[in-house]
Scaffold this active site. Structure first.
Site, PDB file in Angstrom:
ATOM      1  N   GLY A 137       0.804  -1.208   0.063  1.00  0.00           N
ATOM      2  CA  GLY A 137      -0.283   0.171   0.211  1.00  0.00           C
ATOM      3  C   GLY A 137       1.024   1.190   0.043  1.00  0.00           C
ATOM      4  O   GLY A 137       0.420   2.148   0.237  1.00  0.00           O
ATOM      5  N   GLY A 138       2.199   1.417  -0.822  1.00  0.00           N
ATOM      6  CA  GLY A 138       3.017   2.167  -0.683  1.00  0.00           C
ATOM      7  C   GLY A 138       2.860   3.463  -1.431  1.00  0.00           C
ATOM      8  O   GLY A 138       3.319   4.611  -1.496  1.00  0.00           O
ATOM      9  N   PHE A 191      -1.547   7.157   0.765  1.00  0.00           N
ATOM     10  CA  PHE A 191      -1.003   8.535   1.435  1.00  0.00           C
ATOM     11  C   PHE A 191       0.117   8.278   2.391  1.00  0.00           C
ATOM     12  O   PHE A 191       1.166   8.734   2.346  1.00  0.00           O
ATOM     13  CB  PHE A 191      -2.304   8.877   2.175  1.00  0.00           C
ATOM     14  N   ILE A 222      -2.540  -7.820  -2.168  1.00  0.00           N
ATOM     15  CA  ILE A 222      -2.203  -8.495  -1.055  1.00  0.00           C
ATOM     16  C   ILE A 222      -2.997  -9.788  -0.875  1.00  0.00           C
ATOM     17  O   ILE A 222      -2.291 -10.703  -0.082  1.00  0.00           O
ATOM     18  CB  ILE A 222      -2.128  -7.758   0.237  1.00  0.00           C
ATOM     19  N   THR A 271      -5.328   1.231  13.542  1.00  0.00           N
ATOM     20  CA  THR A 271      -6.066   2.605  13.702  1.00  0.00           C
ATOM     21  C   THR A 271      -6.441   2.786  14.968  1.00  0.00           C
ATOM     22  O   THR A 271      -7.108   1.568  15.455  1.00  0.00           O
ATOM     23  CB  THR A 271      -7.112   2.774  12.434  1.00  0.00           C
ATOM     24  N   ASP A 272      -6.700   4.003  15.478  1.00  0.00           N
ATOM     25  CA  ASP A 272      -7.361   4.233  16.589  1.00  0.00           C
ATOM     26  C   ASP A 272      -8.892   3.774  16.637  1.00  0.00           C
ATOM     27  O   ASP A 272      -9.495   3.518  17.952  1.00  0.00           O
ATOM     28  CB  ASP A 272      -7.295   5.635  17.306  1.00  0.00           C
ATOM     29  N   GLU A 273      -9.447   3.794  15.433  1.00  0.00           N
ATOM     30  CA  GLU A 273     -10.866   3.596  15.518  1.00  0.00           C
ATOM     31  C   GLU A 273     -11.275   2.113  15.980  1.00  0.00           C
ATOM     32  O   GLU A 273     -12.277   1.751  16.256  1.00  0.00           O
ATOM     33  CB  GLU A 273     -11.141   3.636  13.862  1.00  0.00           C
ATOM     34  N   TYR A 323     -15.620  -0.109   8.245  1.00  0.00           N
ATOM     35  CA  TYR A 323     -14.114  -0.283   8.224  1.00  0.00           C
ATOM     36  C   TYR A 323     -13.120  -0.600   9.367  1.00  0.00           C
ATOM     37  O   TYR A 323     -12.303  -1.526   9.340  1.00  0.00           O
ATOM     38  CB  TYR A 323     -13.755   1.446   7.736  1.00  0.00           C
ATOM     39  N   LYS A 329     -10.648  -3.486  10.066  1.00  0.00           N
ATOM     40  CA  LYS A 329      -9.193  -3.198  10.742  1.00  0.00           C
ATOM     41  C   LYS A 329      -8.944  -3.927  12.001  1.00  0.00           C
ATOM     42  O   LYS A 329      -7.841  -4.582  11.985  1.00  0.00           O
ATOM     43  CB  LYS A 329      -9.024  -1.636  10.889  1.00  0.00           C
ATOM     44  N   PRO A 377     -19.336  20.052   3.500  1.00  0.00           N
ATOM     45  CA  PRO A 377     -20.318  19.288   4.145  1.00  0.00           C
ATOM     46  C   PRO A 377     -20.056  18.516   5.417  1.00  0.00           C
ATOM     47  O   PRO A 377     -19.239  17.780   5.548  1.00  0.00           O
ATOM     48  CB  PRO A 377     -20.548  18.128   3.109  1.00  0.00           C
ATOM     49  N   TYR A 404     -20.548  16.956   8.844  1.00  0.00           N
ATOM     50  CA  TYR A 404     -21.517  15.817   9.345  1.00  0.00           C
ATOM     51  C   TYR A 404     -22.157  16.371  10.700  1.00  0.00           C
ATOM     52  O   TYR A 404     -21.658  16.472  11.623  1.00  0.00           O
ATOM     53  CB  TYR A 404     -21.140  14.542   9.517  1.00  0.00           C
ATOM     54  N   PRO A 410     -24.123   7.492   9.574  1.00  0.00           N
ATOM     55  CA  PRO A 410     -24.789   6.803  10.296  1.00  0.00           C
ATOM     56  C   PRO A 410     -23.491   5.726  11.358  1.00  0.00           C
ATOM     57  O   PRO A 410     -22.406   5.651  10.860  1.00  0.00           O
ATOM     58  CB  PRO A 410     -25.187   5.406   9.304  1.00  0.00           C
TER      59      PRO A 410
HETATM   60  P1  NAD Z   1      -4.896   5.181   1.399  1.00  0.00           P
HETATM   61  O1  NAD Z   1      -6.288   4.785   1.107  1.00  0.00           O
HETATM   62  O2  NAD Z   1      -4.352   6.469   1.132  1.00  0.00           O
HETATM   63  O3  NAD Z   1      -4.018   4.142   0.559  1.00  0.00           O
HETATM   64  C1  NAD Z   1      -4.277   2.553   0.593  1.00  0.00           C
HETATM   65  C2  NAD Z   1      -3.093   2.114  -0.337  1.00  0.00           C
HETATM   66  O4  NAD Z   1      -3.270   0.532  -0.211  1.00  0.00           O
HETATM   67  C3  NAD Z   1      -3.581   2.415  -1.944  1.00  0.00           C
HETATM   68  O5  NAD Z   1      -2.122   2.943  -2.435  1.00  0.00           O
HETATM   69  C4  NAD Z   1      -4.066   1.185  -2.395  1.00  0.00           C
HETATM   70  O6  NAD Z   1      -4.141   1.008  -3.937  1.00  0.00           O
HETATM   71  C5  NAD Z   1      -3.501  -0.045  -1.558  1.00  0.00           C
HETATM   72  N1  NAD Z   1      -4.236  -1.113  -1.493  1.00  0.00           N
HETATM   73  C6  NAD Z   1      -5.810  -1.189  -1.420  1.00  0.00           C
HETATM   74  N2  NAD Z   1      -6.146  -2.345  -1.510  1.00  0.00           N
HETATM   75  C7  NAD Z   1      -4.861  -3.194  -1.800  1.00  0.00           C
HETATM   76  C8  NAD Z   1      -4.750  -4.491  -2.031  1.00  0.00           C
HETATM   77  N3  NAD Z   1      -5.755  -5.594  -1.810  1.00  0.00           N
HETATM   78  N4  NAD Z   1      -3.508  -4.847  -2.169  1.00  0.00           N
HETATM   79  C9  NAD Z   1      -2.460  -4.016  -2.345  1.00  0.00           C
HETATM   80  N5  NAD Z   1      -2.598  -2.792  -2.351  1.00  0.00           N
HETATM   81  C10 NAD Z   1      -3.864  -2.340  -1.802  1.00  0.00           C
HETATM   82  O7  NAD Z   1      -4.645   4.727   2.893  1.00  0.00           O
HETATM   83  P2  NAD Z   1      -3.901   5.724   3.970  1.00  0.00           P
HETATM   84  O8  NAD Z   1      -4.417   6.776   4.371  1.00  0.00           O
HETATM   85  O9  NAD Z   1      -2.570   6.005   3.621  1.00  0.00           O
HETATM   86  O10 NAD Z   1      -3.667   4.508   5.234  1.00  0.00           O
HETATM   87  C11 NAD Z   1      -2.664   3.529   5.141  1.00  0.00           C
HETATM   88  C12 NAD Z   1      -3.008   2.728   6.367  1.00  0.00           C
HETATM   89  O11 NAD Z   1      -3.022   3.347   7.582  1.00  0.00           O
HETATM   90  C13 NAD Z   1      -4.325   1.818   6.323  1.00  0.00           C
HETATM   91  O12 NAD Z   1      -3.977   0.561   6.910  1.00  0.00           O
HETATM   92  C14 NAD Z   1      -5.091   2.549   7.324  1.00  0.00           C
HETATM   93  O13 NAD Z   1      -6.153   1.835   7.811  1.00  0.00           O
HETATM   94  C15 NAD Z   1      -4.309   3.121   8.134  1.00  0.00           C
HETATM   95  N6  NAD Z   1      -4.643   4.326   8.799  1.00  0.00           N
HETATM   96  C16 NAD Z   1      -5.080   5.438   8.273  1.00  0.00           C
HETATM   97  C17 NAD Z   1      -5.149   6.542   8.888  1.00  0.00           C
HETATM   98  C18 NAD Z   1      -5.708   7.832   8.269  1.00  0.00           C
HETATM   99  O14 NAD Z   1      -5.991   8.709   8.936  1.00  0.00           O
HETATM  100  N7  NAD Z   1      -5.418   8.004   6.924  1.00  0.00           N
HETATM  101  C19 NAD Z   1      -5.069   6.568  10.263  1.00  0.00           C
HETATM  102  C20 NAD Z   1      -4.623   5.556  11.146  1.00  0.00           C
HETATM  103  C21 NAD Z   1      -4.264   4.194  10.404  1.00  0.00           C
HETATM  104  P1  TYD Z   2     -12.591  11.128   7.967  1.00  0.00           P
HETATM  105  O1  TYD Z   2     -11.485  12.041   7.385  1.00  0.00           O
HETATM  106  O2  TYD Z   2     -13.546  10.273   7.165  1.00  0.00           O
HETATM  107  O3  TYD Z   2     -11.949  10.171   9.097  1.00  0.00           O
HETATM  108  P2  TYD Z   2     -12.513   9.014  10.036  1.00  0.00           P
HETATM  109  O4  TYD Z   2     -13.941   8.741   9.855  1.00  0.00           O
HETATM  110  O5  TYD Z   2     -11.744   7.833   9.932  1.00  0.00           O
HETATM  111  O6  TYD Z   2     -12.299   9.702  11.453  1.00  0.00           O
HETATM  112  O7  TYD Z   2     -13.525  12.166   8.992  1.00  0.00           O
HETATM  113  C1  TYD Z   2     -12.954  13.002  10.012  1.00  0.00           C
HETATM  114  C2  TYD Z   2     -14.147  13.297  10.788  1.00  0.00           C
HETATM  115  O8  TYD Z   2     -14.863  14.405   9.985  1.00  0.00           O
HETATM  116  C3  TYD Z   2     -15.341  12.429  11.205  1.00  0.00           C
HETATM  117  O9  TYD Z   2     -15.899  12.713  12.281  1.00  0.00           O
HETATM  118  C4  TYD Z   2     -16.385  12.691  10.143  1.00  0.00           C
HETATM  119  C5  TYD Z   2     -16.039  14.117   9.631  1.00  0.00           C
HETATM  120  N1  TYD Z   2     -16.474  14.265   8.207  1.00  0.00           N
HETATM  121  C6  TYD Z   2     -17.213  15.362   7.818  1.00  0.00           C
HETATM  122  O10 TYD Z   2     -18.012  16.106   8.808  1.00  0.00           O
HETATM  123  N2  TYD Z   2     -17.742  15.691   6.740  1.00  0.00           N
HETATM  124  C7  TYD Z   2     -16.962  15.090   5.736  1.00  0.00           C
HETATM  125  O11 TYD Z   2     -17.333  15.236   4.384  1.00  0.00           O
HETATM  126  C8  TYD Z   2     -16.022  14.009   5.993  1.00  0.00           C
HETATM  127  C9  TYD Z   2     -15.503  13.362   4.895  1.00  0.00           C
HETATM  128  C10 TYD Z   2     -15.848  13.787   7.130  1.00  0.00           C
END
Ligand code: NAD
Ligand code: TYD
Length: 339
Positions: free
Chosen positions: A7-8, A11, A60, A123-125, A147, A151, A202, A204, A271
């Site tokens: 997943g490199g 982000f 994967i 994730t903290d979620e 989600y 995780k 938007p 929520y 929801p």
């Molecule tokens: P992202 O959605 O930006 O990127 C995910 C990457 O994984 C993409 O490049 C995608 O092509 C790849 N991918 C998806 N399915 C795949 C598969 N089956 N095989 C190979 N590659 C695949 O995600 P991100 O926001 O960079 O998050 C990365 C990790 O960190 C995730 O595991 C996420 O759960 C975790 N995380 C994210 C956040 C956040 O706020 N973004 C916070 C805590 C943890």
């Molecule tokens: P998000 O970036 O989707 O991350 P997560 O749901 O994993 O925490 O959302 C962050 C917070 O922002 C979450 O409380 C939902 C809210 N949110 C909105 O209010 N409007 C939006 O359009 C989005 C995408 C998120």
């Protein structure tokens, strides 16, 4: 150190790969990525020609592809996931396939390959929502979205591989991450790019929900610290200690962009929306890590990045994203309340 990073091209994974190659001249990195809608190969343009870096397009969940990509690797770091809560509410099959089954395939291959470390990016979620003290690593898991449930499934599968098969697993649980290169479906990049285009933001529900924000560079360094210094079998929280209400973030973004509060729309809530996430990261801090990027400065530089890099996000917003946006927001915005 030869790393398989999955997943490199997403982000946080792309921040992690750039960090590893910059700070560890001896490291080699194989990046296995399926290139889903969320991937941006451009995130890795700066390392594309580095002889220590190799890209493999693959899934994967495909054991043969994984075994080949993992050959010779000493460390595995699994970022690959379906990562957006709102999409998991529309349909969760890809989440269960990648986040649970994919993790199992990787753990099984890592066990056969005899790697030195397997790090599962979680994730903290997985802890669910808290109204009390910040979560610690041994708190129960109470995921509440499709989600976060996926995780948690991956997280527990990896820990079970340690317990049952002795695979040296470390799990990190990171908080909400922001910074350059984030696909504009998540709160901050969506609101920044909408505000830059004069489009509504938007919010929520009433916008009083709380998230703990961490910059992607700090999150990536936290994961690297846990990979190199963490104890197998242990879980490490990676939080930014920046709890903010969504409406605070929204107003901050508007101010940095130079747009007015009239862009705010209070729309129908998500929801099952978790009210608050908060992490106690003292366990990882005891290994020498702490977040370095101040939230106000990080937000300002992130807004500047999106201002400068329309070439990065405009093609995304006009592609697959548009269909998702319509499905997710059209009705909500139609019925919205202005601030
Ligand atoms: P992202 O959605 O930006 O990127 C995910 C990457 O994984 C993409 O490049 C995608 O092509 C790849 N991918 C998806 N399915 C795949 C598969 N089956 N095989 C190979 N590659 C695949 O995600 P991100 O926001 O960079 O998050 C990365 C990790 O960190 C995730 O595991 C996420 O759960 C975790 N995380 C994210 C956040 C956040 O706020 N973004 C916070 C805590 C943890
Ligand atoms: P998000 O970036 O989707 O991350 P997560 O749901 O994993 O925490 O959302 C962050 C917070 O922002 C979450 O409380 C939902 C809210 N949110 C909105 O209010 N409007 C939006 O359009 C989005 C995408 C998120």
């Amino acid at each position: 150190m030869q790393l398989l990073v999955t997943g490199g091209a997403g982000f946080i994974g792309s921040h992690f790969i750039r960090l590893v190659l910059a700070e560890h001249p001896e490291a080699r990195v194989v990046n296995l990525d399926k290139l889903t809608y969320a991937a941006s190969p451009a995130n890795l343009a700066s390392v594309e020609d580095d002889p220590r870096y190799r890209f493999v397009q693959g899934d994967i969940t495909d054991a043969a592809v994984v075994a080949e990509a993992m050959a010779g690797c000493t460390h595995v770091v699994n970022f690959a996931a379906e990562s957006h809560v709102d999409r998991s509410i529309h349909g969760a099959v890809d989440f269960i396939t990648t986040d649970v089954l994919g993790t199992w395939v990787l753990c099984d291959a890592a066990r056969s390959a005899g790697v030195d470390r397997y790090l599962q990016v979680s994730t903290d979620e997985v802890y669910g929502s808290t109204e009390g003290r910040p979560f610690q690593e041994d708190d129960p898991l109470r995921p509440s979205s499709p989600y976060s449930a996926s995780k948690a499934g991956g997280d527990l599968q990896a820990l079970a591989y340690m317990h049952t098969h002795g695979l040296p697993v470390v799990v990190t649980r990171g908080s909400n991450t922001y910074g350059p290169n984030q696909y504009p479906e998540k709160l901050i990049p969506l609101f920044v790019t909408n505000a830059l285009d004069g489009e509504p933001l938007p919010v929520y529900g009433d916008g009083r929900q709380v998230r703990d924000w961490i910059h992607a560079e700090d999150h990536a360094r936290g994961i690297l610290t846990a990979l190199l210094e963490g104890v197998p079998g242990e879980v490490y929280n990676v939080g930014g200690s920046n709890e903010r209400e969504n409406i605070w973030i929204t107003r901050q973004v508007l101010e940095l962009v130079g747009a007015g509060d009239d862009l705010i729309r209070y729309v129908a809530d998500r929801p099952g929306h978790d009210f608050r996430y908060a992490l106690d990261s003292s366990k990882l801090m005891a290994l020498g890590w702490s977040p370095r990027i101040d939230l106000a400065e990080g937000l300002a530089s992130t807004v500047q990045w999106y201002r400068d890099r329309r070439d990065w996000w405009e093609p995304i917003k006009s592609g697959e994203f548009r269909e998702f946006y319509q499905r997710q927001y059209e009705e909500r915005l139609h019925a919205a309340v202005r601030s």
